[in-house]
Design a protein around this motif. Structure first.
Motif, PDB file in Angstrom:
ATOM      1  N   HIS A  89      39.673  53.579  16.113  1.00 49.32           N
ATOM      2  CA  HIS A  89      40.067  52.354  16.821  1.00 49.32           C
ATOM      3  C   HIS A  89      39.179  52.002  18.010  1.00 49.32           C
ATOM      4  CE1 HIS A  89      43.508  51.930  14.258  1.00 49.32           C
ATOM      5  NE2 HIS A  89      43.866  53.176  14.515  1.00 49.32           N
ATOM      6  N   ALA A  90      38.257  52.858  18.363  1.00 44.96           N
ATOM      7  CA  ALA A  90      37.338  52.563  19.473  1.00 44.96           C
ATOM      8  C   ALA A  90      36.087  51.888  18.914  1.00 44.96           C
ATOM      9  CB  ALA A  90      36.965  53.854  20.201  1.00 44.96           C
ATOM     10  N   PRO A  91      35.441  51.064  19.687  1.00 43.28           N
ATOM     11  CA  PRO A  91      35.830  50.655  21.033  1.00 43.28           C
ATOM     12  C   PRO A  91      36.782  49.469  21.001  1.00 43.28           C
ATOM     13  CG  PRO A  91      33.680  49.739  20.526  1.00 43.28           C
ATOM     14  CD  PRO A  91      34.118  50.557  19.323  1.00 43.28           C
ATOM     15  N   LEU A  92      37.768  49.535  21.851  1.00 43.85           N
ATOM     16  CA  LEU A  92      38.711  48.438  22.034  1.00 43.85           C
ATOM     17  C   LEU A  92      38.054  47.428  22.956  1.00 43.85           C
ATOM     18  CD1 LEU A  92      41.604  47.431  21.470  1.00 43.85           C
ATOM     19  CD2 LEU A  92      42.319  48.656  23.515  1.00 43.85           C
ATOM     20  N   PRO A  93      37.956  46.159  22.533  1.00 46.01           N
ATOM     21  CA  PRO A  93      37.303  45.158  23.384  1.00 46.01           C
ATOM     22  C   PRO A  93      37.957  45.066  24.767  1.00 46.01           C
ATOM     23  CG  PRO A  93      37.733  44.264  21.202  1.00 46.01           C
ATOM     24  CD  PRO A  93      38.449  45.585  21.284  1.00 46.01           C
ATOM     25  N   ARG A  94      37.139  44.851  25.772  1.00 47.63           N
ATOM     26  CA  ARG A  94      37.622  44.783  27.168  1.00 47.63           C
ATOM     27  C   ARG A  94      38.689  43.710  27.373  1.00 47.63           C
ATOM     28  NH1 ARG A  94      36.598  49.356  29.609  1.00 47.63           N
ATOM     29  NH2 ARG A  94      34.504  50.065  29.194  1.00 47.63           N
ATOM     30  N   HIS A  95      38.595  42.613  26.616  1.00 50.58           N
ATOM     31  CA  HIS A  95      39.541  41.506  26.824  1.00 50.58           C
ATOM     32  C   HIS A  95      40.903  41.742  26.158  1.00 50.58           C
ATOM     33  CE1 HIS A  95      37.844  40.466  22.886  1.00 50.58           C
ATOM     34  NE2 HIS A  95      38.980  39.833  22.675  1.00 50.58           N
ATOM     35  N   VAL A  96      41.046  42.831  25.413  1.00 50.97           N
ATOM     36  CA  VAL A  96      42.314  43.145  24.739  1.00 50.97           C
ATOM     37  C   VAL A  96      43.046  44.227  25.533  1.00 50.97           C
ATOM     38  CG1 VAL A  96      43.372  44.032  22.629  1.00 50.97           C
ATOM     39  CG2 VAL A  96      41.350  42.562  22.480  1.00 50.97           C
ATOM     40  N   ALA A  97      44.226  43.892  26.011  1.00 58.30           N
ATOM     41  CA  ALA A  97      45.052  44.886  26.705  1.00 58.30           C
ATOM     42  C   ALA A  97      45.500  45.934  25.692  1.00 58.30           C
ATOM     43  CB  ALA A  97      46.260  44.217  27.337  1.00 58.30           C
ATOM     44  N   LEU A  98      45.591  47.170  26.128  1.00 62.46           N
ATOM     45  CA  LEU A  98      45.955  48.255  25.217  1.00 62.46           C
ATOM     46  C   LEU A  98      47.201  47.939  24.386  1.00 62.46           C
ATOM     47  CD1 LEU A  98      45.393  51.124  24.147  1.00 62.46           C
ATOM     48  CD2 LEU A  98      46.824  51.966  26.012  1.00 62.46           C
ATOM     49  N   PRO A  99      48.304  47.485  24.988  1.00 68.94           N
ATOM     50  CA  PRO A  99      49.497  47.219  24.171  1.00 68.94           C
ATOM     51  C   PRO A  99      49.320  46.065  23.186  1.00 68.94           C
ATOM     52  CG  PRO A  99      50.079  47.407  26.487  1.00 68.94           C
ATOM     53  CD  PRO A  99      48.586  47.352  26.408  1.00 68.94           C
ATOM     54  N   ASP A 100      48.304  45.231  23.401  1.00 56.87           N
ATOM     55  CA  ASP A 100      48.069  44.079  22.528  1.00 56.87           C
ATOM     56  C   ASP A 100      47.119  44.380  21.379  1.00 56.87           C
ATOM     57  OD1 ASP A 100      49.728  42.598  24.184  1.00 56.87           O
ATOM     58  OD2 ASP A 100      48.059  41.861  25.403  1.00 56.87           O
ATOM     59  N   TRP A 138      54.694  58.340  31.939  1.00 60.55           N
ATOM     60  CA  TRP A 138      53.693  58.207  30.891  1.00 60.55           C
ATOM     61  C   TRP A 138      52.478  57.402  31.327  1.00 60.55           C
ATOM     62  CZ3 TRP A 138      54.252  61.141  26.726  1.00 60.55           C
ATOM     63  CH2 TRP A 138      55.530  61.597  26.404  1.00 60.55           C
ATOM     64  N   ALA A 139      52.522  56.727  32.462  1.00 61.82           N
ATOM     65  CA  ALA A 139      51.463  55.794  32.851  1.00 61.82           C
ATOM     66  C   ALA A 139      50.084  56.453  32.895  1.00 61.82           C
ATOM     67  CB  ALA A 139      51.787  55.153  34.200  1.00 61.82           C
ATOM     68  N   GLU A 140      49.986  57.651  33.424  1.00 60.88           N
ATOM     69  CA  GLU A 140      48.683  58.308  33.562  1.00 60.88           C
ATOM     70  C   GLU A 140      48.048  58.591  32.203  1.00 60.88           C
ATOM     71  OE1 GLU A 140      46.807  62.459  35.201  1.00 60.88           O
ATOM     72  OE2 GLU A 140      48.529  61.633  36.266  1.00 60.88           O
ATOM     73  N   VAL A 141      48.812  59.124  31.271  1.00 61.50           N
ATOM     74  CA  VAL A 141      48.240  59.446  29.965  1.00 61.50           C
ATOM     75  C   VAL A 141      47.974  58.174  29.158  1.00 61.50           C
ATOM     76  CG1 VAL A 141      50.394  59.873  28.693  1.00 61.50           C
ATOM     77  CG2 VAL A 141      48.303  61.072  28.042  1.00 61.50           C
ATOM     78  N   VAL A 142      48.763  57.128  29.362  1.00 56.94           N
ATOM     79  CA  VAL A 142      48.487  55.847  28.712  1.00 56.94           C
ATOM     80  C   VAL A 142      47.165  55.295  29.236  1.00 56.94           C
ATOM     81  CG1 VAL A 142      49.258  53.439  28.503  1.00 56.94           C
ATOM     82  CG2 VAL A 142      50.884  55.319  28.156  1.00 56.94           C
ATOM     83  N   ASP A 143      46.929  55.411  30.529  1.00 58.64           N
ATOM     84  CA  ASP A 143      45.651  54.980  31.099  1.00 58.64           C
ATOM     85  C   ASP A 143      44.490  55.799  30.536  1.00 58.64           C
ATOM     86  OD1 ASP A 143      46.836  52.992  32.603  1.00 58.64           O
ATOM     87  OD2 ASP A 143      46.878  54.181  34.455  1.00 58.64           O
ATOM     88  N   ARG A 144      44.708  57.089  30.329  1.00 61.11           N
ATOM     89  CA  ARG A 144      43.656  57.939  29.752  1.00 61.11           C
ATOM     90  C   ARG A 144      43.370  57.534  28.306  1.00 61.11           C
ATOM     91  NH1 ARG A 144      46.172  63.140  30.308  1.00 61.11           N
ATOM     92  NH2 ARG A 144      44.697  63.807  28.741  1.00 61.11           N
ATOM     93  N   LEU A 145      44.399  57.188  27.542  1.00 57.52           N
ATOM     94  CA  LEU A 145      44.182  56.724  26.187  1.00 57.52           C
ATOM     95  C   LEU A 145      43.430  55.401  26.195  1.00 57.52           C
ATOM     96  CD1 LEU A 145      44.587  56.888  23.132  1.00 57.52           C
ATOM     97  CD2 LEU A 145      46.832  55.792  23.454  1.00 57.52           C
ATOM     98  N   ASP A 146      43.804  54.510  27.095  1.00 62.09           N
ATOM     99  CA  ASP A 146      43.099  53.244  27.228  1.00 62.09           C
ATOM    100  C   ASP A 146      41.610  53.485  27.485  1.00 62.09           C
ATOM    101  OD1 ASP A 146      42.479  50.567  27.544  1.00 62.09           O
ATOM    102  OD2 ASP A 146      43.609  50.300  29.379  1.00 62.09           O
ATOM    103  N   ALA A 147      41.290  54.371  28.413  1.00 63.77           N
ATOM    104  CA  ALA A 147      39.900  54.675  28.718  1.00 63.77           C
ATOM    105  C   ALA A 147      39.178  55.286  27.517  1.00 63.77           C
ATOM    106  CB  ALA A 147      39.832  55.622  29.916  1.00 63.77           C
ATOM    107  N   ALA A 148      39.856  56.166  26.794  1.00 62.15           N
ATOM    108  CA  ALA A 148      39.235  56.795  25.618  1.00 62.15           C
ATOM    109  C   ALA A 148      38.931  55.766  24.538  1.00 62.15           C
ATOM    110  CB  ALA A 148      40.150  57.893  25.080  1.00 62.15           C
ATOM    111  N   LEU A 149      39.808  54.785  24.385  1.00 62.19           N
ATOM    112  CA  LEU A 149      39.598  53.755  23.370  1.00 62.19           C
ATOM    113  C   LEU A 149      38.544  52.727  23.792  1.00 62.19           C
ATOM    114  CD1 LEU A 149      43.262  53.266  22.200  1.00 62.19           C
ATOM    115  CD2 LEU A 149      41.349  54.067  20.793  1.00 62.19           C
ATOM    116  N   ARG A 150      38.249  52.664  25.059  1.00 63.76           N
ATOM    117  CA  ARG A 150      37.220  51.727  25.534  1.00 63.76           C
ATOM    118  C   ARG A 150      35.818  52.312  25.360  1.00 63.76           C
ATOM    119  NH1 ARG A 150      40.110  46.987  26.236  1.00 63.76           N
ATOM    120  NH2 ARG A 150      42.104  47.577  27.111  1.00 63.76           N
ATOM    121  N   GLY A 151      35.757  53.631  25.170  1.00 62.13           N
ATOM    122  CA  GLY A 151      34.457  54.284  24.954  1.00 62.13           C
ATOM    123  C   GLY A 151      33.786  54.518  26.225  1.00 62.13           C
TER     124      GLY A 151
END
Length: 78
Positions: free
Chosen positions: A32-43, A65-78
């Protein structure tokens, strides 16, 4: 003093109802990476509605859960 539990990727993936072994987590991120910058993780289009709601709530409520959700977001952004 309030003790906030630490959640890792394994627990987050379990909470999301996804396979939570290390190989499955890596495969999910690679797929699923890279997730485009303009797409919010939940979207992102790969979440089910309940998964997206959980991710949105985890951030909005600054939940445990906020910290690990942020870490997943960063991992998906590459």
């Amino acid at each position: 003093m309030i003790d906030h539990p630490f959640h890792g990727f394994r627990e987050l993936f379990e909470q999301l109802g996804l396979p939570s072994d290390e190989q499955s987590i890596r495969r999910f991120i690679e797929t699923h990476a890279p997730l485009p910058r303009h797409v919010a993780l939940p979207d992102a289009p790969f979440w089910t509605p309940p998964q997206a709601a959980f991710l949105r709530d985890a951030r909005c409520e600054d939940a445990d859960w906020a910290e690990v959700v942020d870490r997943l977001d960063a991992a998906l952004r590459g």
